[in-house]
Scaffold this motif. Structure first.
Motif, PDB file in Angstrom:
ATOM      1  N   THR A   1       6.554   5.640   5.928  1.00 11.76           N
ATOM      2  CA  THR A   1       5.640   4.742   6.626  1.00 11.76           C
ATOM      3  C   THR A   1       6.363   3.943   7.712  1.00 11.76           C
ATOM      4  OG1 THR A   1       4.300   4.529   4.622  1.00 11.76           O
ATOM      5  CG2 THR A   1       3.994   2.844   6.317  1.00 11.76           C
TER       6      THR A   1
ATOM      7  N   GLY B   1       1.641   6.847  -6.728  1.00 19.40           N
ATOM      8  CA  GLY B   1       0.494   7.681  -7.094  1.00 19.40           C
ATOM      9  C   GLY B   1       0.694   9.144  -6.756  1.00 19.40           C
ATOM     10  N   ASP B   2       1.256   9.402  -5.587  1.00 24.41           N
ATOM     11  CA  ASP B   2       1.472  10.798  -5.177  1.00 24.41           C
ATOM     12  C   ASP B   2       2.441  11.511  -6.114  1.00 24.41           C
ATOM     13  OD1 ASP B   2      -0.224  10.416  -3.075  1.00 24.41           O
ATOM     14  OD2 ASP B   2       1.331  10.258  -1.551  1.00 24.41           O
TER      15      ASP B   2
ATOM     16  N   LYS C   1       0.831  -1.208   0.000  1.00 23.96           N
ATOM     17  CA  LYS C   1       0.000   0.000   0.000  1.00 23.96           C
ATOM     18  C   LYS C   1       0.868   1.263   0.000  1.00 23.96           C
ATOM     19  CE  LYS C   1      -4.077  -1.980   2.265  1.00 23.96           C
ATOM     20  NZ  LYS C   1      -4.932  -1.960   3.480  1.00 23.96           N
ATOM     21  N   ALA C   2       1.955   1.227   0.754  1.00 22.02           N
ATOM     22  CA  ALA C   2       2.854   2.381   0.779  1.00 22.02           C
ATOM     23  C   ALA C   2       3.490   2.607  -0.586  1.00 22.02           C
ATOM     24  CB  ALA C   2       3.928   2.187   1.848  1.00 22.02           C
TER      25      ALA C   2
ATOM     26  N   GLN D   1       2.219   1.768  -3.522  1.00 21.53           N
ATOM     27  CA  GLN D   1       1.191   2.303  -4.422  1.00 21.53           C
ATOM     28  C   GLN D   1       0.921   3.780  -4.142  1.00 21.53           C
ATOM     29  OE1 GLN D   1      -1.907  -0.554  -3.542  1.00 21.53           O
ATOM     30  NE2 GLN D   1      -1.518  -1.695  -5.424  1.00 21.53           N
ATOM     31  N   LYS D   2       0.869   4.121  -2.860  1.00 22.37           N
ATOM     32  CA  LYS D   2       0.625   5.527  -2.503  1.00 22.37           C
ATOM     33  C   LYS D   2       1.784   6.409  -2.960  1.00 22.37           C
ATOM     34  CE  LYS D   2      -0.553   8.570   1.365  1.00 22.37           C
ATOM     35  NZ  LYS D   2       0.326   9.663   0.916  1.00 22.37           N
ATOM     36  N   GLY D   3       3.010   5.929  -2.751  1.00 23.41           N
ATOM     37  CA  GLY D   3       4.169   6.728  -3.151  1.00 23.41           C
ATOM     38  C   GLY D   3       4.218   6.987  -4.640  1.00 23.41           C
TER      39      GLY D   3
ATOM     40  N   GLN E   1       7.972   6.800   0.218  1.00 18.46           N
ATOM     41  CA  GLN E   1       6.795   6.559   1.035  1.00 18.46           C
ATOM     42  C   GLN E   1       7.009   5.398   2.007  1.00 18.46           C
ATOM     43  OE1 GLN E   1       4.046   8.520   1.121  1.00 18.46           O
ATOM     44  NE2 GLN E   1       3.583   7.278   2.933  1.00 18.46           N
TER      45      GLN E   1
END
Length: 448
Positions: free
Chosen positions: A328, A61-62, A54-55, A57-59, A324
């Motif tokens: 995290t 995406g951001d 998840k981290a 993917q978030k990194g 990210q």
């Protein structure tokens, strides 16, 4: 440090080292190496695999969501300036106005101006053939060593491109740092230009007098285009080069004046995506005229844009993933506690983090992304100017370009230096930009 803190430090170092080995030794693309490094950091730090995923993917995406449009629009503008011959025409015109003695300084100024809206790689490809041609003429006039004469012009050009890439938005690295740290874009641009000019002078014309002696050049590679286009007029070309910076600066300055009419429009104009999109739309008719609708021209522009954009977006997206995961896992909080405990200057800390990632991962943009991702807590806790932290990180992100930096090989190929002489000239130039940039940031921190 407690046991968990030590585990986190070891995990971060191991993951970054793995990424470096995969990129340098394994010859894998940074996208794969950095992703593997990100998962390694998370797992060794004790995070569940699902949380690491998840981290990641978030990194990604951001980063892609925040800077992807700026990257793509900047590359397309660079492609238009390249293929239309606008940048080449501007550079030739400027060099024709200078004599032999002033040529290095003219080259520095041209590189700073032309490099403002362009990526380093694009600016290098645009300017190098012109600079080499000017150097040949300068050597024939002055009777000096041809290789030394070439390098006396090439190194200031590289310095000019390098400083704006590291220190002046709307380049993706500084721009991302501005957004992540909540810095004021207009102030960052202003401070960045104040620092960039003296830094470029020292790293370019001054340093070249000492580093270029005895260097011998091979024949550099050349770039060709099959398009036959009459270069546009100089004034429209200069307008396209400067327009994004002018729009952003005007918008930021306008918003500082309370009650000014058209404040909403000025705010929109200061958005880098809006500024670059409008510049792209204006560049098509101004640079290509009636030929802008020709299929060959459109295909050439977007083929050049997308080829470069794919590699850059993948690399910085993976850098965002590593950032990210580090955040995290708690590295940002650890650094914030360390600063408060040992009274480390946040400016020096940001520079050191960027230097470490730069040496490990090679990419200046990835170094900036990683450093700013773990610095917000430090900035908030210390009260230091976020604009100066942005510039300190930008300076650290270009420290000592070496074999894991694609830019190192690009410069070597285009300039024609040996590997050893590339270290002696280019790597030392980048290190000078980094150290002088930090020194000037520290001076500025005591003035403002």
């Amino acid at each position: 440090m407690i046991g968990h803190d030590m585990q986190l430090v070891i995990a971060a170092l191991t993951g970054i080292l793995l990424a470096v080995l995969m990129i340098v030794r394994g010859r894998l693309h940074p996208f794969i190496g950095l992703l593997c490094g990100a998962f390694t950091v998370g797992l060794l730090a004790g995070l569940p695999l699902s949380a690491v995923a998840k981290a990641v993917q978030k990194g990604v995406g951001d980063i892609i969501g925040g800077t992807g449009l700026v990257v793509a629009l900047g590359l397309s503008l660079g492609a238009m300036l390249h293929l239309s011959g606008a940048a080449a025409a501007l550079a030739k015109s400027a060099l024709q106005l200078t004599g032999v003695r002033a040529a290095p300084w003219a080259t520095l100024g041209i590189a700073i101006i032309v490099g403002l809206p362009l990526f380093f790689e694009t600016g290098l490809v645009l300017l190098l053939p012109i600079v080499v041609a000017a150097a040949e003429e300068m050597a024939s006039r002055g009777g000096t060593d041809r290789d030394a004469a070439k390098l006396r012009l090439i190194m200031p050009a590289l310095a000019g491109l390098g400083v704006v890439h590291a220190l002046v938005p709307p380049h993706p690295g500084p721009l991302l740092a501005v957004e992540a740290l909540g810095a004021n874009l207009g102030l960052t641009m202003f401070y960045g230009i104040l620092i960039a000019i003296p830094t470029a002078v020292i790293a370019g014309p001054v340093l070249a007098r000492f580093t270029t002696r005895g260097v011998r050049l091979a024949t550099p590679i050349a770039t060709e285009t099959n398009l036959v286009i009459a270069p546009p007029a100089r004034l429209p070309s200069l307008l396209i080069v400067l327009l994004p910076v002018l729009m952003i600066a005007t918008g930021e300055l306008g918003q500082m004046i309370p009650g000014m009419r058209g404040e909403a429009w000025l705010a929109a104009a200061s958005n880098p995506v809006v500024a670059l999109l409008l510049t792209n739309l204006l560049a098509l008719p101004l640079l290509f005229g009636k030929r802008l609708r020709e299929a060959a021209i459109q295909e050439a522009v977007w083929h050049e844009t997308m080829g470069a954009a794919g590699a850059i977006l993948l690399a910085i997206g993976a850098g965002g993933a590593l950032k990210q995961v580090l955040v995290t896992a708690g590295l940002s909080d650890l650094l914030a506690r360390t600063v408060l405990m040992y009274s480390i200057s946040p400016l020096v800390l940001g520079w050191l983090v960027a230097v470490a990632i730069r040496l490990a991962a090679g990419s200046a943009t990835v170094a900036t992304i990683t450093a700013v991702g773990i610095m917000p807590g430090v900035v908030a806790g210390s009260g230091v100017s976020p604009e100066l932290v942005v510039l300190a990180i930008g300076a650290g992100s270009v420290f000592f370009s070496h074999v894991n930096d694609p830019g190192f090989w690009l410069v070597k190929s285009y300039v024609g230096t040996s590997t050893a002489d590339t270290f002696r000239t280019w790597s030392l130039l980048e290190t000078t930009i980094s150290v002088v940039g930090l020194a000037l940031v520290m001076v500025l921190s005591h003035v403002i």
